[in-house]
Design a protein around this motif. Structure first.
Motif, PDB file in Angstrom:
ATOM      1  N   ARG A  91       0.704  -1.175  -0.014  1.00  0.00           N
ATOM      2  CA  ARG A  91      -0.114   0.137  -0.132  1.00  0.00           C
ATOM      3  C   ARG A  91       0.823   1.226   0.056  1.00  0.00           C
ATOM      4  O   ARG A  91       0.342   2.421  -0.156  1.00  0.00           O
ATOM      5  CB  ARG A  91      -0.798   0.016   1.333  1.00  0.00           C
ATOM      6  N   LEU A  92       2.096   1.024   0.229  1.00  0.00           N
ATOM      7  CA  LEU A  92       3.157   2.262   0.094  1.00  0.00           C
ATOM      8  C   LEU A  92       3.291   2.609  -1.399  1.00  0.00           C
ATOM      9  O   LEU A  92       3.981   3.920  -1.634  1.00  0.00           O
ATOM     10  CB  LEU A  92       4.233   2.020   0.566  1.00  0.00           C
ATOM     11  N   GLY A  93       2.997   1.623  -2.304  1.00  0.00           N
ATOM     12  CA  GLY A  93       3.219   2.266  -3.956  1.00  0.00           C
ATOM     13  C   GLY A  93       4.491   2.289  -4.298  1.00  0.00           C
ATOM     14  O   GLY A  93       5.069   2.667  -5.315  1.00  0.00           O
ATOM     15  N   ILE A  94       5.553   1.497  -3.547  1.00  0.00           N
ATOM     16  CA  ILE A  94       7.124   1.317  -3.975  1.00  0.00           C
ATOM     17  C   ILE A  94       7.282   0.073  -4.039  1.00  0.00           C
ATOM     18  O   ILE A  94       6.637  -0.984  -3.419  1.00  0.00           O
ATOM     19  CB  ILE A  94       7.746   2.015  -3.191  1.00  0.00           C
ATOM     20  N   GLU A  95       8.170  -0.471  -5.150  1.00  0.00           N
ATOM     21  CA  GLU A  95       8.653  -1.847  -5.129  1.00  0.00           C
ATOM     22  C   GLU A  95       9.845  -2.217  -4.131  1.00  0.00           C
ATOM     23  O   GLU A  95       9.941  -3.394  -3.895  1.00  0.00           O
ATOM     24  CB  GLU A  95       8.919  -1.995  -6.613  1.00  0.00           C
ATOM     25  N   GLU A  96      10.763  -1.432  -4.328  1.00  0.00           N
ATOM     26  CA  GLU A  96      12.089  -2.027  -3.600  1.00  0.00           C
ATOM     27  C   GLU A  96      11.952  -1.608  -2.019  1.00  0.00           C
ATOM     28  O   GLU A  96      11.595  -0.663  -1.730  1.00  0.00           O
ATOM     29  CB  GLU A  96      13.163  -1.239  -4.110  1.00  0.00           C
ATOM     30  N   LYS A  97      12.530  -2.592  -1.562  1.00  0.00           N
ATOM     31  CA  LYS A  97      12.663  -2.484   0.192  1.00  0.00           C
ATOM     32  C   LYS A  97      13.698  -1.689   0.529  1.00  0.00           C
ATOM     33  O   LYS A  97      14.463  -1.490  -0.282  1.00  0.00           O
ATOM     34  CB  LYS A  97      12.916  -4.001   0.806  1.00  0.00           C
ATOM     35  N   PRO A  98      13.133  -0.589   1.292  1.00  0.00           N
ATOM     36  CA  PRO A  98      14.164   0.396   1.811  1.00  0.00           C
ATOM     37  C   PRO A  98      15.428  -0.143   2.696  1.00  0.00           C
ATOM     38  O   PRO A  98      15.155  -1.242   3.130  1.00  0.00           O
ATOM     39  CB  PRO A  98      13.326   1.393   2.549  1.00  0.00           C
ATOM     40  N   PRO A  99      16.445   0.561   2.704  1.00  0.00           N
ATOM     41  CA  PRO A  99      17.567   0.126   3.646  1.00  0.00           C
ATOM     42  C   PRO A  99      17.044  -0.418   5.028  1.00  0.00           C
ATOM     43  O   PRO A  99      17.572  -1.461   5.619  1.00  0.00           O
ATOM     44  CB  PRO A  99      18.552   1.200   3.570  1.00  0.00           C
ATOM     45  N   PHE A 100      16.283   0.839   5.559  1.00  0.00           N
ATOM     46  CA  PHE A 100      15.718   0.121   6.824  1.00  0.00           C
ATOM     47  C   PHE A 100      14.411   0.929   7.018  1.00  0.00           C
ATOM     48  O   PHE A 100      14.249   2.012   6.674  1.00  0.00           O
ATOM     49  CB  PHE A 100      16.547   0.930   7.931  1.00  0.00           C
ATOM     50  N   LEU A 101      13.397   0.336   7.631  1.00  0.00           N
ATOM     51  CA  LEU A 101      12.167   1.046   7.613  1.00  0.00           C
ATOM     52  C   LEU A 101      11.362   0.808   9.237  1.00  0.00           C
ATOM     53  O   LEU A 101      11.422  -0.214   9.658  1.00  0.00           O
ATOM     54  CB  LEU A 101      11.016   0.253   6.684  1.00  0.00           C
ATOM     55  N   ILE A 102      10.986   1.950   9.593  1.00  0.00           N
ATOM     56  CA  ILE A 102      10.275   2.287  10.853  1.00  0.00           C
ATOM     57  C   ILE A 102       8.639   2.286  10.314  1.00  0.00           C
ATOM     58  O   ILE A 102       8.457   3.024   9.528  1.00  0.00           O
ATOM     59  CB  ILE A 102      10.715   3.393  11.620  1.00  0.00           C
ATOM     60  N   ASN A 103       8.082   1.587  11.020  1.00  0.00           N
ATOM     61  CA  ASN A 103       6.361   1.370  10.640  1.00  0.00           C
ATOM     62  C   ASN A 103       5.609   2.049  11.659  1.00  0.00           C
ATOM     63  O   ASN A 103       5.486   1.229  12.758  1.00  0.00           O
ATOM     64  CB  ASN A 103       6.156  -0.128  10.146  1.00  0.00           C
ATOM     65  N   PHE A 104       4.909   3.315  11.506  1.00  0.00           N
ATOM     66  CA  PHE A 104       4.084   3.647  12.493  1.00  0.00           C
ATOM     67  C   PHE A 104       2.752   3.470  12.145  1.00  0.00           C
ATOM     68  O   PHE A 104       2.436   3.690  11.124  1.00  0.00           O
ATOM     69  CB  PHE A 104       4.390   5.332  12.585  1.00  0.00           C
ATOM     70  N   ASP A 105       1.790   2.786  13.006  1.00  0.00           N
ATOM     71  CA  ASP A 105       0.439   2.616  12.587  1.00  0.00           C
ATOM     72  C   ASP A 105      -0.234   2.402  13.758  1.00  0.00           C
ATOM     73  O   ASP A 105       0.203   2.078  15.115  1.00  0.00           O
ATOM     74  CB  ASP A 105       0.373   1.397  11.763  1.00  0.00           C
ATOM     75  N   HIS A 106      -1.774   2.136  13.425  1.00  0.00           N
ATOM     76  CA  HIS A 106      -2.760   1.976  14.621  1.00  0.00           C
ATOM     77  C   HIS A 106      -3.629   1.006  14.274  1.00  0.00           C
ATOM     78  O   HIS A 106      -4.556   0.726  14.812  1.00  0.00           O
ATOM     79  CB  HIS A 106      -3.228   3.179  15.129  1.00  0.00           C
ATOM     80  N   HIS A 107      -3.260   0.204  13.026  1.00  0.00           N
ATOM     81  CA  HIS A 107      -4.380  -0.632  12.423  1.00  0.00           C
ATOM     82  C   HIS A 107      -3.924  -2.014  12.885  1.00  0.00           C
ATOM     83  O   HIS A 107      -2.840  -2.760  12.782  1.00  0.00           O
ATOM     84  CB  HIS A 107      -4.355  -0.577  10.989  1.00  0.00           C
ATOM     85  N   ILE A 108      -5.014  -2.672  13.639  1.00  0.00           N
ATOM     86  CA  ILE A 108      -4.538  -3.981  14.019  1.00  0.00           C
ATOM     87  C   ILE A 108      -4.243  -5.043  12.877  1.00  0.00           C
ATOM     88  O   ILE A 108      -3.734  -6.129  13.289  1.00  0.00           O
ATOM     89  CB  ILE A 108      -5.875  -4.693  15.031  1.00  0.00           C
ATOM     90  N   SER A 109      -4.680  -4.779  11.684  1.00  0.00           N
ATOM     91  CA  SER A 109      -4.369  -5.665  10.645  1.00  0.00           C
ATOM     92  C   SER A 109      -2.881  -5.448  10.119  1.00  0.00           C
ATOM     93  O   SER A 109      -2.896  -6.124   9.247  1.00  0.00           O
ATOM     94  CB  SER A 109      -5.388  -5.369   9.522  1.00  0.00           C
ATOM     95  N   ASN A 110      -2.284  -4.556  10.527  1.00  0.00           N
ATOM     96  CA  ASN A 110      -0.913  -4.334  10.194  1.00  0.00           C
ATOM     97  C   ASN A 110      -0.056  -5.651   9.985  1.00  0.00           C
ATOM     98  O   ASN A 110      -0.027  -6.326  11.041  1.00  0.00           O
ATOM     99  CB  ASN A 110      -0.004  -3.109  10.979  1.00  0.00           C
ATOM    100  N   THR A 111       0.628  -5.735   8.830  1.00  0.00           N
ATOM    101  CA  THR A 111       1.544  -7.062   8.655  1.00  0.00           C
ATOM    102  C   THR A 111       2.801  -6.872   9.003  1.00  0.00           C
ATOM    103  O   THR A 111       3.813  -7.808   9.091  1.00  0.00           O
ATOM    104  CB  THR A 111       1.510  -7.239   7.154  1.00  0.00           C
ATOM    105  N   ASN A 112       3.131  -5.897  10.027  1.00  0.00           N
ATOM    106  CA  ASN A 112       4.531  -5.645  10.546  1.00  0.00           C
ATOM    107  C   ASN A 112       5.687  -6.030   9.557  1.00  0.00           C
ATOM    108  O   ASN A 112       6.462  -6.816   9.703  1.00  0.00           O
ATOM    109  CB  ASN A 112       4.708  -6.818  11.753  1.00  0.00           C
ATOM    110  N   TYR A 113       5.673  -4.928   8.534  1.00  0.00           N
ATOM    111  CA  TYR A 113       6.596  -5.163   7.306  1.00  0.00           C
ATOM    112  C   TYR A 113       7.731  -4.311   7.658  1.00  0.00           C
ATOM    113  O   TYR A 113       8.681  -4.362   6.629  1.00  0.00           O
ATOM    114  CB  TYR A 113       5.734  -4.497   6.054  1.00  0.00           C
ATOM    115  N   GLY A 114       7.824  -3.569   8.920  1.00  0.00           N
ATOM    116  CA  GLY A 114       8.988  -2.877   8.864  1.00  0.00           C
ATOM    117  C   GLY A 114      10.188  -3.593   9.819  1.00  0.00           C
ATOM    118  O   GLY A 114      10.013  -4.671  10.137  1.00  0.00           O
ATOM    119  N   ASP A 115      11.536  -3.074   9.497  1.00  0.00           N
ATOM    120  CA  ASP A 115      12.357  -3.247  10.558  1.00  0.00           C
ATOM    121  C   ASP A 115      12.235  -3.112  12.193  1.00  0.00           C
ATOM    122  O   ASP A 115      12.618  -3.866  12.818  1.00  0.00           O
ATOM    123  CB  ASP A 115      13.640  -2.811  10.307  1.00  0.00           C
TER     124      ASP A 115
END
Length: 320
Positions: A91-115
């Motif tokens: 849903r971020l609309g990008i293809e390549e994984k970033p070098p490091f990702l911090i994921n801020f969210d409040h959705h219980i369905s979040n897939t924990n895709y960050g580092d």
């Protein structure tokens, strides 16, 4: 949660070139949360890019500080990406994984895709998670950041109407006001700048309202033809489903909107029905009281309504 806040802050301090990113077709919480960190990181001496892949950002948020700095061009070189209000990486609309990702969210369905994943389903908005992050790390919040956080909080709580609103929400709002936020200004910018095209679209959409499930549910339709005749834009459809939910007997409201991919469904509930279950069935997601999905392919309104009616009946049984 506090240990994650501190871990994320250490990573931010060690980074030089940071990208702030929010989900495709951002709402007030997504943009407000990402914009709130921009002045904070700039004051730390960081090089900061505010990125969103969407070509046309929602103009009702154009009053937010640094709105004009949002770009749809991702820099080639950066060492940290911070995402806001986005449940999954795609849903971020990008293809390549970033070098490091911090994921801020409040959705219980979040897939924990960050580092580092900082997900608080009890928070009323992602901006509340960002606010708590700042408080735990003793980060000063200036007026621009506070305005963005407050706007995100207002929009994601339905102007403090939803079940997520509690004492902590009002304490946060009060603190942001003490910093310099003007609630009347934010309210005027959000709710008193209607486009004539939206009002014309509302008239046509309301004519399509169809009640079902013994009056506990209602559908409303927005066709491409309606959009063309009225001159409306996608943003003009944002609150239609909320107003249909306001019908006294309605527990679940569903808006069906034609777009190039198929039929976009927006779902809202009032008291007890978990509409996120319906959205997830069709590859979407969201909150218990507000969710959405896109049904792709050759579908018309009647066919989609017949599909969704059974799903709505199922979630309406939750009251029993």
């Amino acid at each position: 949660m506090n240990s994650l806040f501190k871990k994320a802050y250490e990573k931010i301090k060690d980074s030089k070139n940071i990208v702030l990113i929010s989900h495709i077709n951002p709402d007030g919480d997504a943009l407000g949360s990402s914009l709130s960190l921009y002045p904070i990181l700039k004051n730390m001496g960081k090089k900061v890019t505010i990125f969103n892949v969407t070509q046309s950002l929602p103009q009702y948020l154009d009053f937010l500080p640094n709105f004009n700095k949002v770009t749809n061009k991702l820099p080639k070189n950066y060492d940290l990406m911070i995402s806001f209000d986005c449940g999954s990486f795609d849903r971020l609309g990008i293809e390549e994984k970033p070098p490091f990702l911090i994921n801020f969210d409040h959705h219980i369905s979040n897939t924990n895709y960050g580092d580092i994943n900082i997900i608080d389903p009890k928070a009323a908005s992602t901006s509340q998670v960002v606010y708590n992050f700042c408080k735990v790390n003793n980060i000063s919040i200036d007026k621009d950041s506070a305005t963005c956080m407050y706007t995100a909080l207002v929009t994601d709580t339905g102007s403090f109407q939803y079940e997520s609103v509690n004492e902590k929400v009002f304490l946060m709002a009060a603190d942001l006001v003490s910093i310099g936020v003007k609630p009347d200004f934010v309210a005027k910018m959000l709710f008193q700048r209607d486009r004539l095209s939206r009002l014309r679209l509302l008239a046509k959409a309301y004519d399509t309202i169809e009640m079902c499930c013994d009056g506990e549910a209602a559908f409303v339709e927005v066709s491409k033809e309606m959009m063309e005749i009225t001159g409306a834009i996608k943003e003009d459809t944002d609150t239609i489903v909320n107003s249909v939910r306001n019908i006294a007997s309605v527990e679940v409201a569903c808006m069906l909107r034609e777009d190039d991919e198929g039929i976009k469904i927006s779902l809202r509930s009032k008291n007890f029905a978990d509409v996120s279950k319906i959205a997830q069935k069709y590859g979407g997601g969201g909150h218990i009281r507000a969710a959405g999905a896109t049904i792709k392919g050759e579908y018309d309104f009647d066919k989609v309504k017949n599909m969704i009616k059974d799903d709505i009946n199922e979630v309406l049984k939750e009251k029993e």
